[in-house]
Each structure stands twice: as structure tokens, then as C-alpha cells.
Design a protein around this motif. Structure first.
Motif, PDB file in Angstrom:
ATOM      1  N   ARG A  20       0.401  -1.112   0.122  1.00 41.70           N
ATOM      2  CA  ARG A  20      -0.248   0.016   0.033  1.00 41.70           C
ATOM      3  C   ARG A  20       1.195   1.421  -0.426  1.00 41.70           C
ATOM      4  O   ARG A  20       0.557   2.168  -0.521  1.00 41.70           O
ATOM      5  CB  ARG A  20      -0.827   0.041   1.491  1.00 41.70           C
ATOM      6  N   ARG A  23       2.175   2.036  -3.619  1.00 41.22           N
ATOM      7  CA  ARG A  23       1.430   1.790  -4.189  1.00 41.22           C
ATOM      8  C   ARG A  23       0.897   3.426  -3.783  1.00 41.22           C
ATOM      9  O   ARG A  23       1.104   4.233  -5.577  1.00 41.22           O
ATOM     10  CB  ARG A  23      -0.237   1.183  -4.258  1.00 41.22           C
ATOM     11  N   ARG A  24       0.839   4.047  -3.420  1.00 36.53           N
ATOM     12  CA  ARG A  24       0.500   5.315  -2.717  1.00 36.53           C
ATOM     13  C   ARG A  24       1.954   6.218  -3.584  1.00 36.53           C
ATOM     14  O   ARG A  24       1.926   7.481  -3.780  1.00 36.53           O
ATOM     15  CB  ARG A  24       0.359   5.711  -1.115  1.00 36.53           C
ATOM     16  N   GLU A  27       1.794   6.899  -7.428  1.00 32.11           N
ATOM     17  CA  GLU A  27       0.497   7.128  -8.336  1.00 32.11           C
ATOM     18  C   GLU A  27       1.302   8.573  -7.687  1.00 32.11           C
ATOM     19  O   GLU A  27       0.399   9.022  -8.038  1.00 32.11           O
ATOM     20  CB  GLU A  27      -0.560   6.486  -7.545  1.00 32.11           C
ATOM     21  N   GLY A 139       2.409  -2.689 -11.720  1.00 31.44           N
ATOM     22  CA  GLY A 139       0.316  -2.879 -11.713  1.00 31.44           C
ATOM     23  C   GLY A 139      -0.010  -3.234 -10.162  1.00 31.44           C
ATOM     24  O   GLY A 139      -0.399  -3.536  -9.771  1.00 31.44           O
ATOM     25  N   ARG A 143      -0.419  -3.339  -6.421  1.00 29.87           N
ATOM     26  CA  ARG A 143      -2.140  -3.556  -6.410  1.00 29.87           C
ATOM     27  C   ARG A 143      -2.430  -2.181  -7.369  1.00 29.87           C
ATOM     28  O   ARG A 143      -3.674  -1.568  -6.154  1.00 29.87           O
ATOM     29  CB  ARG A 143      -3.280  -4.498  -5.438  1.00 29.87           C
ATOM     30  N   SER A 144      -2.069  -2.146  -8.690  1.00 31.46           N
ATOM     31  CA  SER A 144      -2.335  -0.280  -9.408  1.00 31.46           C
ATOM     32  C   SER A 144      -3.282  -0.544  -9.871  1.00 31.46           C
ATOM     33  O   SER A 144      -3.509  -1.383 -11.098  1.00 31.46           O
ATOM     34  CB  SER A 144      -1.407  -0.117  -9.136  1.00 31.46           C
ATOM     35  N   LYS A 145      -4.468  -0.655 -10.598  1.00 31.41           N
ATOM     36  CA  LYS A 145      -5.680  -1.035 -11.761  1.00 31.41           C
ATOM     37  C   LYS A 145      -4.785   0.395 -12.719  1.00 31.41           C
ATOM     38  O   LYS A 145      -4.948  -0.080 -13.757  1.00 31.41           O
ATOM     39  CB  LYS A 145      -6.787  -0.547 -10.821  1.00 31.41           C
ATOM     40  N   TYR A 147      -2.097   0.957 -13.471  1.00 32.62           N
ATOM     41  CA  TYR A 147      -0.773   0.700 -13.893  1.00 32.62           C
ATOM     42  C   TYR A 147      -1.590  -0.503 -14.936  1.00 32.62           C
ATOM     43  O   TYR A 147      -0.934  -0.660 -15.820  1.00 32.62           O
ATOM     44  CB  TYR A 147      -0.056   0.595 -12.772  1.00 32.62           C
ATOM     45  N   ILE A 208      -3.661   9.461 -13.167  1.00 33.54           N
ATOM     46  CA  ILE A 208      -3.113   9.411 -11.655  1.00 33.54           C
ATOM     47  C   ILE A 208      -2.995  10.707 -11.263  1.00 33.54           C
ATOM     48  O   ILE A 208      -3.417  11.384  -9.876  1.00 33.54           O
ATOM     49  CB  ILE A 208      -2.397   9.306 -12.284  1.00 33.54           C
TER      50      ILE A 208
END
Length: 217
Positions: A20, A23-24, A27, A139, A143-145, A147, A208
Motif C-alpha cells: 500500500r 502504491r501510494r 501513484e 501494476g 495492486r494498482s489498476k 498501472y 493519475i
């Protein structure tokens, strides 16, 4: 002092938190590199396309090397904002993935060069596919949709090179030397290459940035 071992639930929570945070952090700044490299690649691609269909000298093809040069300069001119999220082991994995993808472009270029494919579909296809694989894998890891979807779309669109090559061979198979129409059609792979980077980088970059602005507000 002996460190306490984590149980299964704690390990899962730790990994989830690392993913998490990565990802943050990605992004938070992803819109900038996506747009810089996306617009640079598309601009140089369209420039080369126009040069070729207007019968420019082959030396103009060296302008492809402007992509990494301009990309690095623009990344320096527009540095990323520092994220408050800490770096994790997942960051190291993602960085290693992109290092491998970037290094893979070197043998791809050399192979195409020595086999006489430098300005043919093979080079564009392999570069687009390699970048798409890196984007999709990133991605899926974090777990980034955005990407994942953009990378998978880039992989799917890379098959257009094969369809274009087949159409060209079928259309001009009877011509020993293609006419002007044939030479213009031969350069369609550049437009496909540019379109893939629009879908894979420019559109996701704006998405993004929009998400980040909305979260900030």
C-alpha cells in the motif's frame, strides 16, 4: 535483545502495508514520468513519421535518440515531489523490474541493428512490448489498476504490429519495389508505436494526476 518473530497474520499485514505504501508513493508521482516519457515518445515518433513520408534523408532517423535525452532533461527540469510514504522492499523490487526492462532494450536494439531490422516493425514491437510488460507487472505487484490496465492494454495493442506487417505483405507482395503509397504505408508502424504510448502512458498519466488532485482537495 532477540527480535520477536512475526506470526502469519502479522506477516501478511506487514506485506500488505508495504504494498500500500509503495502504491501510494508511486501513484503520488507517477503522472509526471508517465506524461514526460509518453509525450516525448509520441512527439519524436510523429516527427519521424512526417520526415519519412516526405522523403527525408535516413540521417533524420537518429532523432530517435532524442527520446532518452529529452526524457532525462525534462525529468530533471520537473523533479518529483517528495512523498511522505516510506520506501519499502517492494520499492526495491519495482526498481529492479524497471532496471531489467530498461537494460533489455540494449540487446533488442543491437539485435535489430545487426539483422537489418532497425527501421522495421520488430524494433518498435519489442520496445513497446517490453515497456508494456514492465508497466503491467508494476501494476500487479503494487495492486494498482491504472498501472495494470494500461500495461495490459499496451501488451494487447503490440499485436497490431503483426497484423500491420501481414497486411503490408499481402497488399504489396506483387511489387518488387513498393511505390509511394507503399512506402507511406510501410511507416504505419510508427503511428501504431505512438498510439500505444498514448494509451499506455499519456492517458494513464492524466488519470493519475486527476486522482491525486482530487485526493489533495
Amino acid at each position: 535483545m532477540e527480535e520477536r518473530k512475526l506470526d502469519a497474520q502479522e506477516s501478511i499485514e506487514l506485506i500488505t502495508r508495504m504494498i500500500r505504501n509503495t502504491r501510494r508513493r508511486l501513484e503520488h508521482n507517477a503522472g509526471r514520468p508517465f506524461l514526460v516519457w509518453g509525450y516525448t515518445t509520441v512527439a519524436i515518433s510523429l516527427f519521424n513519421y512526417l520526415m519519412r513520408i516526405n522523403g527525408a534523408d535516413p540521417e533524420w532517423s537518429l532523432s530517435w535518440f532524442l527520446i532518452p535525452a529529452l526524457g532525462v532533461v525534462l525529468m530533471r527540469l520537473f523533479p518529483a515531489k517528495k512523498s511522505t510514504e516510506p520506501r519499502t522492499e517492494i520499492d526495491r523490487i519495482v526498481n529492479a523490474l524497471w532496471l531489467v526492462c530498461s537494460l533489455a532494450l540494449i540487446p533488442i536494439f543491437v539485435i535489430c541493428l545487426f539483422h537489418g531490422w532497425l527501421y522495421r516493425t520488430s524494433l518498435f514491437m519489442m520496445i513497446a512490448l517490453t515497456m508494456a510488460i514492465g508497466t503491467a507487472a508494476t501494476g500487479l505487484i503494487v495492486r494498482s489498476k491504472v498501472y495494470a490496465v494500461s500495461g495490459l492494454l499496451g501488451m494487447a495493442l503490440s499485436t497490431l504490429f503483426a497484423f500491420n506487417d501481414f497486411a503490408m505483405k499481402s497488399r504489396f507482395a506483387s511489387q518488387a519495389v513498393p511505390g509511394q503509397e507503399g512506402f507511406v504505408a510501410l511507416h504505419n508502424e510508427i503511428l501504431i508505436f505512438a498510439a500505444i504510448f498514448v494509451v499506455m502512458m499519456i492517458i494513464p498519466g492524466h488519470i493519475i494526476n486527476y486522482q491525486n488532485r482530487r485526493e489533495t482537495k
